[in-house]
Design a protein around this motif. Structure first.
Motif, PDB file in Angstrom:
ATOM      1  N   ILE A  39      46.557   1.708   2.165  1.00 59.24           N
ATOM      2  CA  ILE A  39      47.331   0.579   1.641  1.00 59.24           C
ATOM      3  C   ILE A  39      46.802   0.170   0.272  1.00 59.24           C
ATOM      4  N   GLY A  40      45.476   0.128   0.129  1.00 57.55           N
ATOM      5  CA  GLY A  40      44.883  -0.230  -1.154  1.00 57.55           C
ATOM      6  C   GLY A  40      45.250   0.742  -2.246  1.00 57.55           C
ATOM      7  N   LEU A  41      45.252   2.036  -1.940  1.00 58.37           N
ATOM      8  CA  LEU A  41      45.602   3.038  -2.943  1.00 58.37           C
ATOM      9  C   LEU A  41      47.080   2.936  -3.307  1.00 58.37           C
ATOM     10  N   HIS A  42      47.926   2.654  -2.329  1.00 56.45           N
ATOM     11  CA  HIS A  42      49.348   2.444  -2.587  1.00 56.45           C
ATOM     12  C   HIS A  42      49.548   1.233  -3.505  1.00 56.45           C
ATOM     13  N   ARG A  43      48.804   0.156  -3.281  1.00 56.15           N
ATOM     14  CA  ARG A  43      48.919  -1.027  -4.132  1.00 56.15           C
ATOM     15  C   ARG A  43      48.444  -0.754  -5.559  1.00 56.15           C
ATOM     16  N   LEU A  44      47.608   0.266  -5.721  1.00 51.75           N
ATOM     17  CA  LEU A  44      47.135   0.636  -7.053  1.00 51.75           C
ATOM     18  C   LEU A  44      48.066   1.630  -7.729  1.00 51.75           C
ATOM     19  N   GLY A  45      49.205   1.908  -7.090  1.00 52.11           N
ATOM     20  CA  GLY A  45      50.259   2.664  -7.750  1.00 52.11           C
ATOM     21  C   GLY A  45      50.216   4.166  -7.594  1.00 52.11           C
ATOM     22  N   HIS A  46      49.501   4.679  -6.576  1.00 50.25           N
ATOM     23  CA  HIS A  46      49.390   6.124  -6.405  1.00 50.25           C
ATOM     24  C   HIS A  46      50.153   6.600  -5.164  1.00 50.25           C
ATOM     25  N   PRO A  47      50.800   7.756  -5.236  1.00 53.32           N
ATOM     26  CA  PRO A  47      51.452   8.323  -4.050  1.00 53.32           C
ATOM     27  C   PRO A  47      50.405   8.653  -2.988  1.00 53.32           C
ATOM     28  N   VAL A  48      50.600   8.153  -1.790  1.00 44.48           N
ATOM     29  CA  VAL A  48      49.616   8.361  -0.728  1.00 44.48           C
ATOM     30  C   VAL A  48      50.329   8.408   0.613  1.00 44.48           C
ATOM     31  N   THR A  49      49.860   9.293   1.473  1.00 46.63           N
ATOM     32  CA  THR A  49      50.356   9.388   2.839  1.00 46.63           C
ATOM     33  C   THR A  49      49.214   9.083   3.798  1.00 46.63           C
ATOM     34  N   LEU A  50      49.456   8.203   4.741  1.00 45.05           N
ATOM     35  CA  LEU A  50      48.493   7.916   5.806  1.00 45.05           C
ATOM     36  C   LEU A  50      48.870   8.737   7.035  1.00 45.05           C
ATOM     37  N   ILE A  51      47.968   9.591   7.480  1.00 43.20           N
ATOM     38  CA  ILE A  51      48.153  10.338   8.723  1.00 43.20           C
ATOM     39  C   ILE A  51      47.318   9.647   9.787  1.00 43.20           C
ATOM     40  N   THR A  52      47.991   9.100  10.789  1.00 42.16           N
ATOM     41  CA  THR A  52      47.311   8.257  11.762  1.00 42.16           C
ATOM     42  C   THR A  52      48.034   8.329  13.098  1.00 42.16           C
ATOM     43  N   SER A  53      47.522   7.612  14.072  1.00 39.82           N
ATOM     44  CA  SER A  53      48.193   7.526  15.368  1.00 39.82           C
ATOM     45  C   SER A  53      47.899   6.173  15.992  1.00 39.82           C
ATOM     46  N   TRP A  54      48.804   5.743  16.858  1.00 41.98           N
ATOM     47  CA  TRP A  54      48.590   4.524  17.631  1.00 41.98           C
ATOM     48  C   TRP A  54      49.394   4.648  18.912  1.00 41.98           C
ATOM     49  N   GLY A  55      49.101   3.774  19.855  1.00 42.71           N
ATOM     50  CA  GLY A  55      49.739   3.860  21.154  1.00 42.71           C
ATOM     51  C   GLY A  55      50.989   3.005  21.256  1.00 42.71           C
ATOM     52  N   ASP A  56      51.754   3.268  22.305  1.00 41.21           N
ATOM     53  CA  ASP A  56      52.921   2.434  22.615  1.00 41.21           C
ATOM     54  C   ASP A  56      52.469   1.285  23.500  1.00 41.21           C
ATOM     55  N   ASP A  57      51.621   0.438  22.943  1.00 41.67           N
ATOM     56  CA  ASP A  57      51.070  -0.703  23.660  1.00 41.67           C
ATOM     57  C   ASP A  57      51.195  -1.929  22.757  1.00 41.67           C
ATOM     58  N   LEU A  58      50.702  -3.057  23.204  1.00 40.57           N
ATOM     59  CA  LEU A  58      50.835  -4.287  22.425  1.00 40.57           C
ATOM     60  C   LEU A  58      50.108  -4.206  21.084  1.00 40.57           C
ATOM     61  N   PRO A  59      48.850  -3.725  21.032  1.00 42.99           N
ATOM     62  CA  PRO A  59      48.220  -3.561  19.718  1.00 42.99           C
ATOM     63  C   PRO A  59      48.982  -2.582  18.829  1.00 42.99           C
ATOM     64  N   GLY A  60      49.540  -1.532  19.425  1.00 43.40           N
ATOM     65  CA  GLY A  60      50.303  -0.558  18.658  1.00 43.40           C
ATOM     66  C   GLY A  60      51.548  -1.161  18.035  1.00 43.40           C
TER      67      GLY A  60
END
Length: 314
Positions: A39-60
């Motif tokens: 997110i910080g790199l995106h706010r600094l104006g650079h193309p960036v992809t976050l590869i991540t995972s999260w669950g189908d739960d309340l925190p997710g």
């Protein structure tokens, strides 16, 4: 090189349960070091992809909502556990400093790296929590050593998820062997190698392969180590709300410096190693980290905020 060089950030997205000392209220905030860095790199104006995972739960659900409004390009990869990592962030009300405990899950099935990737960043839980850590190491190996490409890592040591110091050291040294840039805090290195001064440990990390090792020292600033230079930069004075995400904002600015433009005019990624160049980069990084401490939670600065901020020496 490709026309649109891109950074890829690999790692966990999670929910911080922020608990201030002396208070009875716990506030859930979406975060995770790799997600914050992206997110910080995106706010600094650079193309960036976050590869991540999260669950189908309340925190997710909270993570999904948060990422959907950032404008960030997110690749959610499937994970076997179906769980979202949750962290408890204990914030000292007097100093704003935070300590963490984790309920961790990190098991991405596959980590694809696109051909337009010139900088790959990872760190934190993603490099020690298995089985995902092995997948992350393979992704780093895939990019490492290719001309114009840079692998960067922020150790962001979390003993709560791997209390075995010897095992953690092995993971860090393997990662350093496939990284061009490694960042670590003095607390990180003091825990990994308590018998050595953090600066001594940072110099030793250079021997594993990185071209630049950056040691952050909180309010004392940062030090950059390369084969050619050793540069210290003071941190600016700020009114600290909390330190959550400050190191991630620092890392975002560091990644932005790697993305160029390259001194030869191409879009290749570039690692600063000379004294003047390292100093210039570190000044931007400490300012980004300082700005993040002036607001609650992980809130990295925008490019305009970083450009207009004035560097105030202590």
């Amino acid at each position: 090189m490709t026309a649109s060089p891109r950074a890829v950030v690999i790692g966990e997205s999670l929910v911080d349960l922020v608990w201030h000392t002396g208070a009875d209220v716990i506030r859930p905030l979406p975060g995770g070091s790799p997600a914050n860095v992206a997110i910080g790199l995106h706010r600094l104006g650079h193309p960036v992809t976050l590869i991540t995972s999260w669950g189908d739960d309340l925190p997710g659900t909270l993570v999904s909502r948060h990422l959907s409004v950032t404008g960030l390009d997110v690749l959610r990869v499937p994970a076997a556990s179906g769980r979202t990592t949750v962290a408890v962030a204990y914030v000292d009300s007097a100093t704003g400093s935070a300590t963490y405990d984790f309920l961790a899950a990190w098991d991405p099935a596959h980590i694809p790296i696109g051909p337009d990737t010139v900088v790959l960043h990872t760190g934190s839980l993603a490099v020690v929590v298995e089985p995902g850590a092995t997948q992350v190491l393979r992704a780093c190996e895939q990019l490492h050593g290719r001309p114009g490409r840079v692998v960067a890592a922020d150790l962001n040591v979390r003993p709560a998820v791997q209390p075995d110091r010897a095992a953690y050291r092995v993971a860090v040294e393997r990662l350093a062997g496939v990284a061009d840039v490694v960042k670590a805090s003095d607390e990180d290195l003091a825990w990994l190698w308590p018998e050595h001064d953090p600066a001594e440990s940072a110099r030793a990390l250079l021997g594993h392969g990185p071209r630049l090792v950056v040691l952050t020292r909180g309010p004392q600033g940062a030090v950059g180590f390369s084969a050619d230079a050793e540069v210290s930069v003071a941190a600016p004075r700020t009114s600290v709300i909390d330190t959550i995400g400050a190191g991630d904002a620092f890392q975002s600015a560091l990644l932005a410096s790697l993305l160029g433009p390259h001194p030869d005019g191409t879009d290749a990624a570039h690692v600063p190693t000379g004294g003047q160049e390292v100093e210039r980069v570190l000044r931007q990084c400490v300012m980004a980290g300082a700005l993040a401490t002036t607001r609650a939670g992980a809130q990295p600065p925008t490019l305009d905020e970083l450009r207009t901020a004035s560097f105030v020496r202590p």
